[in-house]
Design a protein around this motif. Sequence first.
Motif, short mmCIF file in Angstrom:
data_model
loop_
_atom_site.label_atom_id
_atom_site.label_comp_id
_atom_site.label_asym_id
_atom_site.label_seq_id
_atom_site.Cartn_x
_atom_site.Cartn_y
_atom_site.Cartn_z
N GLU A 294 -6.91 -6.05 -1.63
CA GLU A 294 -6.02 -6.71 -0.67
C GLU A 294 -5.45 -5.68 0.29
O GLU A 294 -5.07 -4.59 -0.11
CB GLU A 294 -4.86 -7.40 -1.39
CG GLU A 294 -5.20 -8.67 -2.05
CD GLU A 294 -3.97 -9.36 -2.64
OE1 GLU A 294 -2.83 -8.89 -2.42
OE2 GLU A 294 -4.17 -10.37 -3.32
N PHE A 295 -5.39 -6.06 1.54
CA PHE A 295 -4.78 -5.25 2.59
C PHE A 295 -3.64 -6.09 3.15
O PHE A 295 -3.86 -7.00 3.94
CB PHE A 295 -5.80 -4.92 3.67
CG PHE A 295 -7.07 -4.33 3.13
CD1 PHE A 295 -7.16 -2.98 2.84
CD2 PHE A 295 -8.17 -5.14 2.88
CE1 PHE A 295 -8.33 -2.44 2.33
CE2 PHE A 295 -9.34 -4.61 2.37
CZ PHE A 295 -9.42 -3.25 2.09
N THR B 93 1.18 -0.18 3.06
CA THR B 93 2.10 0.14 1.98
C THR B 93 2.05 -0.86 0.83
O THR B 93 2.58 -0.59 -0.23
CB THR B 93 3.55 0.21 2.50
OG1 THR B 93 3.87 -1.03 3.12
CG2 THR B 93 3.70 1.35 3.49
N GLU B 94 1.44 -2.02 1.04
CA GLU B 94 1.38 -3.02 -0.01
C GLU B 94 -0.05 -3.35 -0.43
O GLU B 94 -0.32 -4.40 -0.96
CB GLU B 94 2.10 -4.29 0.45
CG GLU B 94 3.57 -4.08 0.69
CD GLU B 94 4.27 -5.34 1.16
OE1 GLU B 94 3.75 -6.44 0.88
OE2 GLU B 94 5.31 -5.22 1.80
N ASP B 95 -0.98 -2.45 -0.17
CA ASP B 95 -2.36 -2.67 -0.58
C ASP B 95 -2.46 -2.70 -2.10
O ASP B 95 -1.67 -2.06 -2.79
CB ASP B 95 -3.27 -1.57 -0.04
CG ASP B 95 -3.38 -1.60 1.47
OD1 ASP B 95 -2.85 -2.54 2.09
OD2 ASP B 95 -4.00 -0.68 2.02
N GLU B 96 -3.44 -3.43 -2.62
CA GLU B 96 -3.63 -3.45 -4.07
C GLU B 96 -5.10 -3.68 -4.41
O GLU B 96 -5.85 -4.25 -3.64
CB GLU B 96 -2.75 -4.49 -4.75
CG GLU B 96 -2.99 -5.91 -4.36
CD GLU B 96 -2.00 -6.84 -5.03
OE1 GLU B 96 -2.42 -7.53 -5.97
OE2 GLU B 96 -0.84 -6.87 -4.63
N THR B 97 -5.46 -3.20 -5.58
CA THR B 97 -6.82 -3.35 -6.10
C THR B 97 -6.75 -4.10 -7.42
O THR B 97 -5.96 -3.74 -8.29
CB THR B 97 -7.47 -1.98 -6.33
OG1 THR B 97 -7.45 -1.25 -5.10
CG2 THR B 97 -8.89 -2.12 -6.83
N THR C 144 -3.41 -2.84 -9.41
CA THR C 144 -2.65 -1.66 -9.00
C THR C 144 -1.50 -1.99 -8.06
O THR C 144 -0.64 -1.15 -7.83
CB THR C 144 -3.55 -0.63 -8.29
OG1 THR C 144 -4.08 -1.22 -7.09
CG2 THR C 144 -4.67 -0.18 -9.20
N GLY C 145 -1.46 -3.21 -7.52
CA GLY C 145 -0.40 -3.58 -6.60
C GLY C 145 0.89 -3.98 -7.28
O GLY C 145 1.91 -4.13 -6.64
#
Length: 102
Positions: free
Chosen positions: A27-28, A34-38, A57-58
């Motif tokens: 996710e972008f 600053t709020e990206d997650e895998t 990871t977010g």
Amino acid sequence: MAADETEMLSVGIGYTSGSMTLSARQEFNNPTGTEDETEIKLSYTEGALTFSAASDTGQGVTTHYGDEAQMLISAAYTDGDVTVAAKGTDQDEMEVSVSFAF
């Protein structure tokens, strides 16, 4: 690939081979990153039994609990209309449930 009204963009992929399934999603969330997650999930199903492990990871280490924790391990067994499930998180949470379908 997906996008929504909050400017969150995502891309995901899944692969299944026999009883194993692997999925990954990135996710972008905003232009600054600053709020990206895998998110990564691995599951195994054999008959009535399912095991899975998921990492996100977010999610903050100390601020997210339950299904929103960074690591979630789960197992479920279904026998007819009865399912027994258990899951645990990296926040030292544990949940066991029994559900019935009528």
